[in-house]
Scaffold this motif. Structure first.
Motif, PDB file in Angstrom:
ATOM      1  N   GLY A 179     -10.414   1.533   1.737  1.00 52.95           N
ATOM      2  CA  GLY A 179      -8.988   1.846   1.762  1.00 52.95           C
ATOM      3  C   GLY A 179      -8.066   0.697   1.537  1.00 52.95           C
ATOM      4  O   GLY A 179      -8.812  -0.300   1.122  1.00 52.95           O
ATOM      5  N   THR A 209      -3.893   3.710   2.869  1.00 54.93           N
ATOM      6  CA  THR A 209      -4.744   4.916   2.348  1.00 54.93           C
ATOM      7  C   THR A 209      -6.213   4.617   2.885  1.00 54.93           C
ATOM      8  O   THR A 209      -6.500   3.402   2.796  1.00 54.93           O
ATOM      9  CB  THR A 209      -4.810   4.987   0.773  1.00 54.93           C
ATOM     10  N   SER A 261       1.971   7.146   5.964  1.00 55.25           N
ATOM     11  CA  SER A 261       3.194   6.390   6.164  1.00 55.25           C
ATOM     12  C   SER A 261       3.720   6.702   7.494  1.00 55.25           C
ATOM     13  O   SER A 261       3.568   7.438   8.050  1.00 55.25           O
ATOM     14  CB  SER A 261       4.064   6.663   5.097  1.00 55.25           C
ATOM     15  N   HIS A 303      -7.015   9.486   2.022  1.00 52.06           N
ATOM     16  CA  HIS A 303      -5.927  10.086   2.729  1.00 52.06           C
ATOM     17  C   HIS A 303      -4.711   9.134   2.849  1.00 52.06           C
ATOM     18  O   HIS A 303      -4.967   7.877   3.188  1.00 52.06           O
ATOM     19  CB  HIS A 303      -6.141  10.705   4.002  1.00 52.06           C
ATOM     20  N   SER A 304      -3.666   9.175   2.618  1.00 51.60           N
ATOM     21  CA  SER A 304      -2.447   8.296   2.566  1.00 51.60           C
ATOM     22  C   SER A 304      -1.477   8.695   3.739  1.00 51.60           C
ATOM     23  O   SER A 304      -0.997   9.699   4.111  1.00 51.60           O
ATOM     24  CB  SER A 304      -1.537   8.363   1.264  1.00 51.60           C
ATOM     25  N   GLU A 341       2.229   1.338   5.518  1.00 54.82           N
ATOM     26  CA  GLU A 341       1.559   2.641   5.065  1.00 54.82           C
ATOM     27  C   GLU A 341       0.130   2.009   4.888  1.00 54.82           C
ATOM     28  O   GLU A 341      -0.313   0.800   4.620  1.00 54.82           O
ATOM     29  CB  GLU A 341       2.146   3.107   3.771  1.00 54.82           C
ATOM     30  N   GLU A 376       0.360  11.890   7.314  1.00 56.24           N
ATOM     31  CA  GLU A 376      -0.270  12.249   6.150  1.00 56.24           C
ATOM     32  C   GLU A 376       0.800  12.958   5.431  1.00 56.24           C
ATOM     33  O   GLU A 376       0.970  14.300   5.765  1.00 56.24           O
ATOM     34  CB  GLU A 376      -1.654  12.906   5.975  1.00 56.24           C
TER      35      GLU A 376
END
Length: 249
Positions: free
Chosen positions: A84, A126, A133, A130-131, A124, A148
């Motif tokens: 990630g 990833t 913040s 999956h991202s 933030e 997410e």
């Protein structure tokens, strides 16, 4: 008990070998000694378990003692380390190997399998596609948590991964070697929560009618959609379906 070790690998890295550089605080909430290593196994019943290994010095007996402690479940998203990238405030994204600890609300990051992991709380990140913040300064009620983003279109749809740890043994049990039938120190239980952002505030998605009434200008349309398509808003696919419909209005 026969155990099958789960290799949650990226570039063929096992949790056990990677964790040798990390303190026990990465794995459990409270311990009396530093862990020399941890691994994720599957027990005979098919449950995912976390195993932490310890080596301590017995001063009275002038000897070393080795032992393991077992936990049902893990505090990690998808129970492992994945490829990630993280974004720290004022810096460019950095790629590496990561584990997202849901209990500590933090990310463990390492550049590669030969680099010691560090604990971060990025703006933030990833992980495994999956991202995540934080929206604490943007959305009322978001708090200092990672979400997410499932949909950016209004009403925005966010997903929160929650994990709670509960102990099954006391300090007395551990300190005096209680022979309890339960071999596990405690367990990690994960839940998923969905939120719609209505008028810049977080609205928890639930099966209660109060949720549909709290959707403001979307309320009547949401009620009709749920009734017509018999949506089960405890299921992610149905929550996304409702969100997309409302965004199209």
């Amino acid at each position: 008990m026969k155990k099958t070790c789960l290799l949650f690998t990226i570039l063929s890295i096992s949790f056990a070998s990677f964790s040798q550089n990390n303190p026990a605080a990465y794995f459990v909430d409270k311990v009396s000694a530093m862990s020399t290593g941890s691994r994720i196994d599957v027990n005979a019943e098919g449950d995912t378990i976390l195993v932490s290994e310890y080596d301590t010095r017995n001063i009275k007996q002038n000897s070393n003692q080795s032992y393991e402690r077992y936990y049902l479940g893990t505090p990690y998203l998808n129970n492992g380390w994945f490829k990630g990238k993280v974004v720290l405030e004022g810096s460019e994204p950095v790629e590496g190997l990561m584990a997202y600890n849901l209990v500590r609300n933090s990310v463990y990051y390492s550049k590669n399998q030969n680099t010691t992991a560090i604990e971060l709380k990025p703006t933030e990140f990833t992980i495994n596609g999956h991202s995540f913040s934080k929206f604490k300064n943007e959305i009322d009620g978001a708090g200092d948590f990672y979400y997410e983003t499932l949909s950016l279109d209004a009403p925005m749809l966010l997903k929160m991964y929650d994990c709670k740890y509960s102990s099954s043994k006391s300090d007395v049990d551990n300190g005096y070697g209680s022979a309890k039938a339960n071999k596990y120190e405690g367990k990690y239980e994960k839940k998923e929560k969905f939120y719609m952002v209505i008028e810049n505030r977080m609205v928890l998605v639930t099966k209660k009618k109060s949720f549909l009434r709290s959707l403001g200008t979307y309320s009547q349309s949401a009620m009709a959609k749920v009734k017509k398509d018999k949506l089960n808003i405890k299921k992610q696919e149905d929550v996304i379906s409702l969100s997309k419909y409302l965004s199209s209005l």
